[in-house]
Motif scaffolding. Structure first.
Motif, PDB file in Angstrom:
ATOM      1  N   THR A  89       0.804  -1.227   0.000  1.00 15.68           N
ATOM      2  CA  THR A  89       0.000   0.000   0.000  1.00 15.68           C
ATOM      3  C   THR A  89       0.837   1.277   0.000  1.00 15.68           C
ATOM      4  O   THR A  89       0.287   2.365  -0.010  1.00 15.68           O
ATOM      5  CB  THR A  89      -0.923   0.032   1.228  1.00 15.68           C
ATOM      6  N   TYR A  91       2.166   3.302  -2.101  1.00 16.96           N
ATOM      7  CA  TYR A  91       2.156   3.486  -3.557  1.00 16.96           C
ATOM      8  C   TYR A  91       3.231   4.454  -4.029  1.00 16.96           C
ATOM      9  O   TYR A  91       3.759   4.311  -5.125  1.00 16.96           O
ATOM     10  CB  TYR A  91       0.762   3.932  -4.002  1.00 16.96           C
ATOM     11  N   ASP A 150      -4.955   4.761  -7.021  1.00 17.89           N
ATOM     12  CA  ASP A 150      -6.109   5.638  -7.187  1.00 17.89           C
ATOM     13  C   ASP A 150      -7.327   5.088  -6.448  1.00 17.89           C
ATOM     14  O   ASP A 150      -8.131   5.852  -5.898  1.00 17.89           O
ATOM     15  CB  ASP A 150      -6.428   5.796  -8.674  1.00 17.89           C
ATOM     16  N   ALA A 152      -7.207   3.356  -3.729  1.00 19.95           N
ATOM     17  CA  ALA A 152      -6.988   3.567  -2.298  1.00 19.95           C
ATOM     18  C   ALA A 152      -7.251   5.014  -1.913  1.00 19.95           C
ATOM     19  O   ALA A 152      -7.883   5.294  -0.896  1.00 19.95           O
ATOM     20  CB  ALA A 152      -5.563   3.164  -1.929  1.00 19.95           C
ATOM     21  N   SER A 153      -6.765   5.904  -2.716  1.00 26.34           N
ATOM     22  CA  SER A 153      -6.953   7.329  -2.437  1.00 26.34           C
ATOM     23  C   SER A 153      -6.813   8.071  -3.751  1.00 26.34           C
ATOM     24  O   SER A 153      -5.739   8.043  -4.354  1.00 26.34           O
ATOM     25  CB  SER A 153      -5.895   7.796  -1.422  1.00 26.34           C
ATOM     26  N   PRO A 154      -7.872   8.722  -4.208  1.00 24.78           N
ATOM     27  CA  PRO A 154      -7.894   9.292  -5.565  1.00 24.78           C
ATOM     28  C   PRO A 154      -6.664  10.144  -5.860  1.00 24.78           C
ATOM     29  O   PRO A 154      -6.280  11.004  -5.064  1.00 24.78           O
ATOM     30  CB  PRO A 154      -9.172  10.126  -5.567  1.00 24.78           C
ATOM     31  N   LEU A 155      -6.081   9.898  -7.003  1.00 24.32           N
ATOM     32  CA  LEU A 155      -4.901  10.653  -7.419  1.00 24.32           C
ATOM     33  C   LEU A 155      -5.318  11.979  -8.041  1.00 24.32           C
ATOM     34  O   LEU A 155      -6.439  12.134  -8.530  1.00 24.32           O
ATOM     35  CB  LEU A 155      -4.107   9.830  -8.430  1.00 24.32           C
ATOM     36  N   HIS A 156      -4.391  12.925  -8.013  1.00 26.53           N
ATOM     37  CA  HIS A 156      -4.635  14.205  -8.695  1.00 26.53           C
ATOM     38  C   HIS A 156      -4.230  14.057 -10.152  1.00 26.53           C
ATOM     39  O   HIS A 156      -3.057  13.852 -10.446  1.00 26.53           O
ATOM     40  CB  HIS A 156      -3.817  15.329  -8.051  1.00 26.53           C
ATOM     41  N   PRO A 238       2.962   7.234   3.084  1.00 21.20           N
ATOM     42  CA  PRO A 238       1.768   6.989   3.901  1.00 21.20           C
ATOM     43  C   PRO A 238       2.036   7.294   5.384  1.00 21.20           C
ATOM     44  O   PRO A 238       3.153   7.444   5.787  1.00 21.20           O
ATOM     45  CB  PRO A 238       1.519   5.499   3.694  1.00 21.20           C
TER      46      PRO A 238
END
Lengths: 238, 238
Positions: A89, A91, A150, A152-156, A238
């Motif tokens: 995780t 990333y 993305d 896991a946590s939306p990318l910009h 993280p």
DNA sequence: CTCATTTGTTAATGATATTCACTTAAATTA
DNA sequence: TAATTTAAGTGAATATCATTAACAAATGAG
């Protein structure tokens, strides 16, 4: 055919000969450069005569194609091996490791990299269709990693990647179909391609570009750009 | 030597013959691809014998080098011509036109572009120094444009470009010295290189990459990326 | 063992770049 | 103008390359 194994003795011998040919070719490329690949020299190194090679490869181009495919697989394997031991995780770490491993492989196998990405040499008509699956493995690895991150946590991502003009969307959807395993959303696929192009461009300049030699050597600029890619994505430790 | 002109009659004839050789070479490349360049075919097309060419070029590689230098100059000339008629202060338009012209030239002269950026041939490393000045003209054009735009209204650049690690700064300063005409600040020079690499990468994929052919054709993705470059810079229409 | 297939050989073809020795044409010099 | 130096071009020769064809030896199957 008694066939406990799927390959007969003859077929096994044939496979090892093919491997030996390719190994001799790689050896020769490593010593004299990718452009100096010659069937005569390969045969000589193997203690054979040149025409014998035609029992294993239709012609010189077929051998080159096989070498290219092998090289792409070797690259993708290396990338997968580099990712395997990392926390699943983290990333940012995974993406950085991936891109840095990519450069390292290229620098450690400059002949193979040149063979893959250089201009078709001496009348070589690239067998693009045969090569593509192997070439796309790398793109897949980057794309899947970004997709997981993305999720896991939306990318910009650049807003324009979400509303591509019609021709771009169509061609990207066609490319999407090449990865049946998982679905890479269009915006992420776009970013994947752009990242790969950027990374490749930096490496290619370093290997054989016309900029001053020492500009890219050492990879300091490369590392800076990898950091920037992560930052733009909003990928933090993280 | 009576010399009203700086070139004697003999030297003038020599120059035209050299031009004729290069023109025949370009013709042949256009018909059969850049890899099929052969001294024999060139001589045949000119009604000469092969060894005669050695009076004008030391060997095949020297001819290739000359063709590469010509190609880079042709590209840079085209870019300058494309910028010339544009309003001097509409930097967004100028940058877009510049980058789109770059792609157009590459697609209209794929053999020359392949010659410039393809894999280096065996024993070809020595020519890099001769080629570099011509190659850097394009980088100069992009860099000067960005410098002017930045002077008019500061561009948005990645913060990391302002604090490069020491090795990056050193190599960039060395490259800066290659442009004595004007000073391109380090951050802008960094962005220039990255932009050029990105643009080149997209075009190279389109010309000879291993992605599906239709993915990049038409340049829709290219245009999208050019827009993104402008947006990231904060370059808007005036 | 016999026959067909596979794998290798030698010889030949036509292409390539390059070098050498020689000739012819042009330009320079006396 | 005549003599001589320089340049440009030719033809033959060398060495390399990929490729094909015809043939021989080894190998495996029935």
């Amino acid at each position: 055919m008694h066939s406990t194994s799927s390959l007969s003795r003859r077929e096994r011998l044939r496979e090892t000969t093919i491997e030996e040919i390719k190994e001799a070719a790689r050896q020769q490329m490593a010593e004299q450069g990718a452009a100096a690949l010659s069937l005569g020299a390969i045969a000589r190194a193997m203690g054979m005569t040149t025409p014998a090679l035609y029992r294993y490869f239709e012609n010189r181009d077929a051998l080159v194609t096989a070498l290219i495919i092998d090289a792409y697989h070797s690259l993708a394997d290396t990338l997968e091996d580099a990712l395997a031991p990392l926390p699943a995780t983290d990333y940012a770490l995974r993406l950085q490791t991936l891109l840095l491993s990519y450069r390292l492989w290229a620098l450690q196998h400059p002949q193979d990299y040149t063979l893959c990405h250089g201009a078709p040499l001496a009348g070589y008509e690239g067998a693009a269709d045969a090569i593509r699956p192997a070439a796309l493995r790398t793109l897949k690895i980057i794309g899947f990693l970004l997709t997981e991150a993305d999720a896991a946590s939306p990318l910009h991502l650049p807003p324009s990647y979400f509303q591509p003009p019609a021709p771009v969307r169509e061609t990207l959807e066609a490319l999407q179909g090449v990865f049946p395993e998982r679905d890479i959303p269009i915006p992420l696929l776009t970013f994947t391609i752009m990242t790969w192009i950027q990374v490749h461009g930096l490496i290619w300049q370093e290997l054989s570009g016309h900029l001053p030699a020492r500009l890219l050597q050492g990879g300091a600029l490369y590392q800076m750009e990898v950091q920037l890619i992560c930052q733009r994505l909003g990928l933090a430790l993280p």
